[in-house]
Design a protein around this motif. Structure first.
Motif, short mmCIF file in Angstrom:
data_model
loop_
_atom_site.label_atom_id
_atom_site.label_comp_id
_atom_site.label_asym_id
_atom_site.label_seq_id
_atom_site.Cartn_x
_atom_site.Cartn_y
_atom_site.Cartn_z
N TRP A 1 1.93 -1.53 0.18
CA TRP A 1 1.67 0.15 1.03
C TRP A 1 0.70 0.25 -0.04
O TRP A 1 0.39 1.28 -1.08
CB TRP A 1 3.48 0.20 0.85
N ILE A 2 -0.13 1.49 0.90
CA ILE A 2 -0.78 1.84 0.11
C ILE A 2 -0.82 3.81 0.16
O ILE A 2 -0.76 4.45 1.35
CB ILE A 2 -2.29 2.19 1.12
N PHE A 3 -0.81 5.08 -0.87
CA PHE A 3 -0.54 6.01 -0.34
C PHE A 3 -1.27 7.02 -1.21
O PHE A 3 -1.85 6.67 -2.53
CB PHE A 3 1.29 6.17 -0.55
N THR A 4 -1.12 8.17 -1.08
CA THR A 4 -2.00 9.37 -1.85
C THR A 4 -1.01 11.04 -1.45
O THR A 4 -0.69 10.62 0.02
CB THR A 4 -3.05 9.21 -2.03
N GLY B 1 -7.40 15.12 5.62
CA GLY B 1 -6.11 15.83 5.20
C GLY B 1 -5.63 15.98 4.53
O GLY B 1 -6.61 15.62 3.16
N ILE B 2 -3.96 16.39 3.83
CA ILE B 2 -3.62 15.97 2.39
C ILE B 2 -2.51 14.71 2.92
O ILE B 2 -1.85 14.50 3.52
CB ILE B 2 -3.25 17.27 1.92
N GLY B 3 -3.22 13.71 1.75
CA GLY B 3 -1.86 12.20 1.61
C GLY B 3 -2.22 11.63 2.62
O GLY B 3 -3.07 12.10 3.76
N PHE B 4 -1.96 9.77 2.09
CA PHE B 4 -2.14 9.50 3.21
C PHE B 4 -1.24 8.37 2.98
O PHE B 4 -0.98 8.12 1.95
CB PHE B 4 -3.79 8.58 2.58
N ASP B 5 -0.93 7.74 3.77
CA ASP B 5 -0.02 6.07 4.29
C ASP B 5 -0.19 5.03 5.29
O ASP B 5 -0.62 5.40 6.03
CB ASP B 5 1.66 6.42 4.57
N SER B 6 -0.15 3.99 4.17
CA SER B 6 -0.59 2.90 5.35
C SER B 6 0.09 1.59 4.78
O SER B 6 0.25 1.60 3.36
CB SER B 6 -2.32 2.48 5.68
N ASN B 7 0.01 0.67 5.62
CA ASN B 7 0.44 -1.05 5.37
C ASN B 7 -0.90 -1.24 4.19
O ASN B 7 -1.94 -0.58 4.67
CB ASN B 7 0.96 -2.26 6.40
N LYS B 8 -1.13 -2.22 3.67
CA LYS B 8 -2.35 -2.95 3.21
C LYS B 8 -3.20 -3.38 4.56
O LYS B 8 -4.68 -3.10 3.95
CB LYS B 8 -2.30 -3.80 2.60
#
Length: 184
Positions: free
Chosen positions: A141-144, A159-166
């Motif tokens: 999982w990738i995130f910030t 934007g602010i923030g990010f979520d994703s699978n690889k």
């Protein structure tokens, strides 16, 4: 009298020697730490070109000018103070690239922390840019929570923030503050 005092000195020397001998507990880790500062790495590698393979196929290629090995610490990690370039290859041999100015990999948590000009370019030309990004190797999982710019097939989303699978198949910018449509 003289023999008696020599005998006493001899007993004192033996007593001190025996005390010193039995006070050493033979802790090999302590012996190995002699000469190594707690703040120093136990290993330094330069000009790294590391290739990961799976069933004879290259799946990743890590390039870095310097790696510091801090696995001698209570919370072990590897540090890449001069950044990394990581090429990832999928089953179709499509290449995605990850670049950052600095990286640190924590052994116990399997967490990768990328910092400074982080750019991920996928094989299908999606591009994520941010100043810090985390990758959970176990969950893939990738995130910030930092500001991001994400270029998809149709849009550039800021934007602010990010979520994703690889694989970026469910990539999401969390707090969108701007979308620019991209035309061919």
């Amino acid at each position: 009298m003289r023999l008696n005092s020599l005998h006493s000195i001899y007993n004192i020397v033996i007593g001190i020697s025996m005390t010193m001998f039995f006070s050493c507990n033979g802790n090999m880790k302590e012996v190995q730490k002699i000469g190594i500062s707690d703040n120093e790495p136990i290993g330094i590698a330069e000009k790294i070109n590391l290739k990961y393979t799976d069933s004879g196929r290259v799946t990743a290629n890590l390039l870095s000018d310097k790696m510091l090995n801090f696995t001698n610490r209570d919370f072990p990690y590897y540090e890449y103070p001069e950044g990394i370039i990581l090429h990832l290859y999928d089953e179709k041999n499509t290449k995605s690239t990850v670049v950052s100015d600095y990286a640190i990999i924590y052994d116990q948590t399997n967490l990768v922390d990328l910092q400074g000009n982080v750019v991920i370019t996928t094989g299908d030309n999606r591009v994520l840019k941010t100043e810090q990004l985390f990758y959970d190797q176990k969950k893939q999982w990738i995130f910030t929570n930092n500001p991001v710019s994400f270029k998809s097939e149709k849009d550039i989303i800021n934007g602010i923030g990010f979520d994703s699978n690889k694989d970026f198949t469910n990539a999401e910018v969390l707090e969108v503050n701007g979308i620019i449509s991209v035309q061919d």
